[in-house]
Design an enzyme around this catalytic site. Structure first.
Site, PDB file in Angstrom:
ATOM      1  N   HIS A  25       0.663  -1.258  -0.123  1.00  0.00           N
ATOM      2  CA  HIS A  25      -0.091   0.134  -0.084  1.00  0.00           C
ATOM      3  C   HIS A  25       0.921   1.270  -0.191  1.00  0.00           C
ATOM      4  O   HIS A  25       0.519   2.320  -0.434  1.00  0.00           O
ATOM      5  CB  HIS A  25      -1.041  -0.049   1.290  1.00  0.00           C
ATOM      6  N   GLU A  75      -9.555 -11.687  -7.723  1.00  0.00           N
ATOM      7  CA  GLU A  75      -8.199 -11.468  -7.104  1.00  0.00           C
ATOM      8  C   GLU A  75      -7.626 -12.770  -6.345  1.00  0.00           C
ATOM      9  O   GLU A  75      -6.735 -12.776  -5.739  1.00  0.00           O
ATOM     10  CB  GLU A  75      -8.008 -10.158  -6.315  1.00  0.00           C
ATOM     11  N   ASP A  83      -3.779  -8.486  -5.532  1.00  0.00           N
ATOM     12  CA  ASP A  83      -3.650  -9.719  -4.973  1.00  0.00           C
ATOM     13  C   ASP A  83      -3.714 -10.951  -6.033  1.00  0.00           C
ATOM     14  O   ASP A  83      -3.304 -12.027  -5.405  1.00  0.00           O
ATOM     15  CB  ASP A  83      -5.082  -9.570  -4.165  1.00  0.00           C
ATOM     16  N   CYS A 111      -8.427  -3.320 -12.282  1.00  0.00           N
ATOM     17  CA  CYS A 111      -8.160  -2.129 -11.340  1.00  0.00           C
ATOM     18  C   CYS A 111      -6.920  -2.329 -10.656  1.00  0.00           C
ATOM     19  O   CYS A 111      -6.816  -1.663  -9.637  1.00  0.00           O
ATOM     20  CB  CYS A 111      -9.387  -1.908 -10.441  1.00  0.00           C
TER      21      CYS A 111
END
Ligand code: PEP
Ligand code: MG
Length: 579
Positions: free
Chosen positions: A195, A437, A461, A508
């Site tokens: 992140h 994912e 993921d 995405c």
């Protein structure tokens, strides 16, 4: 003489930053036992009292700056901290340890912390246990003041234009960083899908993550160069190197101007295929970036950020206010709100799965929502109410079975019945999509597609789970390969299922915004991309240059070979031939 630290470069739009290092203190502050002489105890007591006063002053200043529309829980959180700082239970024992035992202020405070934490650890009540974290957090604040490590992300405007160098950036710190105009970011932890990396992309700044021990090698305020192209951080740069990087910065600014000219152009390939380019965001304030990128809408709104930095989850009204604000600002463009994806790398206080051994494989995302309906239902109700206000779509994270979709459909149906009874409006046909994912979902994407209105490929993921590489662990970054034949097979499978069932498929994950993969994805048949706003114009430039038929021909045989070298060879050729 120039010296360099290596990590993984991240930067979809900008690749070079030059600015002063802004070193943030590492995680826990280590306090070693230390005693003072009898003649020093008075000044030690004064030092402790001053640090407590400063800590209270800082908290009061934060309290005063809180905007009026801030949820009351957050205000209450700060009030609680103020009360703890004023409470004798903390300071009187510390003062007597200084006075009677001759402990240094830091050591006395550390001893008091350990004693208090032991008491809290023995408590069963989950609410009281959260106070444990409050104590820990506050003691850290006071220790920072006592040890001179008082710099926090939010306390200084000098961050603007600087290069933040940190051991790690927590999801909560991301909010604070978003308020500053930092030039670059360097962290010791994190891989390309962490992140921190996603944050750097959302800020549109160059970053190097996973640069081990970098903080201990640099001096605060020294001039740094961040080169996200090859993942290097340069210090003490020779004048020639510095001049070269200044030239590159100027070139990047020139490229920015050229990209800006693409803002209003439709994203259509040379052979006439229309490509949808959407944006990924986390906060209502990010809508501004969506407008500046010329995106067709929001393809991923990560709602879990609503749950960060607080003790209790948001209620239905809070959710609704955010969704309403975003939809209103989007002026009729579609918004895909992903239901909360908490757990694993995106943890927050008081999650039931916290502390489980392997959170990435634990009770996270849709699993958490289905096991904890009281966490999920206020969000679902708010989303359904907001669906009456504009083109809202709901997307479910981390699906691994058709049954999960059916359970959500049942919850949606019962919530819609309630709303009808309550006389509240909603869109009965609100589209429901799912993220692919998890490899299991990629393999059963056809039955999933039949139950859903759209699919979105979450490569962050999907790569983590397919290649078994922890997205947060920089030690396995070298295995991160979006062109791995296994991943390409899964992507092709998902796109095929979408085409056969007539279900729109978008992507995405970060891969959608990395320009080196745009041609590959177009060649595989992807026509819907969602990415960090800062990546949108560079990707559009690639789209405008591309011929999908040509790409499809070039890639079909290579991908079918399932041979990483052949695939990489073809991609290199494509890059070379398309400029
Ligand atoms: C993904 O996994 O690709 C994704 C977009 O979700 P997140 O990065 O929020 O886990
Ligand atoms: Mg994900």
């Amino acid at each position: 003489m120039t010296f360099a630290c290596l990590g993984t470069g991240v930067g979809s739009r900008r690749h070079v930053a030059i600015g002063p290092a802004w070193l943030l203190p590492g995680g826990e502050i280590v306090i070693t036992p230390r005693w003072v002489t009898a003649s020093e105890t008075d000044s030690e007591l004064e030092r402790f009292r001053a640090a407590m006063r400063d800590a209270r002053g800082e908290l009061r200043a934060i309290r005063e700056q809180i905007p009026e529309d801030t949820p009351s829980d957050i205000v209450a959180f700060i009030d609680t901290h103020l009360l703890i700082l004023q409470d004798d239970a903390l300071s009187s024992v510390v003062e007597s340890l200084i006075r009677e035992e001759g402990c240094a202020a830091e050591w006395a405070l550390q001893l008091r912390r350990e004693a208090l934490l032991k008491v809290f650890d023995a408590v069963e009540d989950p609410y009281l246990r959260t106070r444990r974290d409050d104590i820990n957090h506050l003691v850290n604040q006071v220790l920072k003041l006592l040890t001179g490590q008082r710099r926090d992300l939010d306390d200084n405007d000098a961050l603007d234009g600087g290069i933040v160098v940190a051991h790690d950036i927590s999801p909560a710190d991301i909010f604070v960083l978003k308020r500053h105009r930092i030039a670059g970011l360097v962290t010791e932890l994190g891989g390309p899908m962490s992140h921190t990396a996603i944050l750097a992309n959302s800020l549109g700044i160059p970053a190097v993550v996973g640069a081990r021990h970098v903080a201990s090698l640099l001096r605060d305020r020294e001039l740094l160069i961040v080169d996200a192209d090859n993942g290097t951080v340069l210090a003490e740069a020779d004048p020639g190197i510095l001049a070269w990087y200044h030239r590159r910065l100027r070139e990047e600014r020139g490229e920015d101007a050229a990209l800006h000219a693409l803002l209003t152009l439709p994203a259509i390939t040379r052979d006439g295929v229309e490509i949808e380019l959407m944006a990924n965001i986390e906060l209502p304030e990010d809508v501004e970036l969506v407008h500046r990128s010329g995106a067709d809408g929001i393809g991923l709104y990560r709602t879990e950020w609503l749950y960060m930095n607080r003790d209790t989850p948001p209620d239905e009204e809070e959710h609704f206010a955010v969704y309403q604000r975003v939809l209103e600002q989007l002026d009729g463009k579609p918004v895909v709100f992903r239901t909360l994806d908490l757990g694993a790398d995106k943890w927050c206080e008081n999650l039931p799965s916290q502390g489980c051994r392997n959170p990435a494989l634990g009770l996270r995302a849709i699993r958490l929502c289905l096991t904890e309906p009281e966490l999920f239902l206020p969000q679902l109700r708010a989303l359904l109410r907001a669906s009456a206000l504009g083109p809202l779509r709901i997307m479910l994270p981390m699906l691994s079975s058709v049954d999960e979709v059916r359970q959500v459909r049942a919850l949606i149906a019962s919530t819609q019945r309630q709303l009808r009874r309550d006389g509240l409006a909603f869109d009965p046909e609100v589209p429901l999509g799912g993220m692919i994912e998890v490899p299991a979902a990629a393999l059963i994407c056809e039955p999933l597609a039949r139950e859903l209105d759209f699919l979105s490929i979450g490569t962050n993921d999907l790569i983590q789970y397919t290649l078994a590489i922890d997205r947060m662990d920089e030690e396995v970054t070298y295995l991160y390969d979006p062109t791995h034949p296994a991943l390409l097979q899964l992507i092709r499978n998902i796109l095929r299922a979408g085409a056969e069932t007539g279900t729109p498929v978008s992507m995405c994950g970060e891969m959608a915004g990395e320009t080196q993969y745009t041609r590959l994805l177009l060649g595989l048949g992807l026509t819907r991309f969602s990415m960090q706003p800062s990546a949108l114009l560079p990707v559009k430039q690639r789209v405008l240059d591309a011929d999908t038929e040509q790409l499809d021909r070039a890639l079909r045989v290579a991908c079918a070979s399932n041979d990483a070298d052949i695939i990489r060879g073809v991609l290199d050729d494509l890059d070379g031939s398309c400029g």
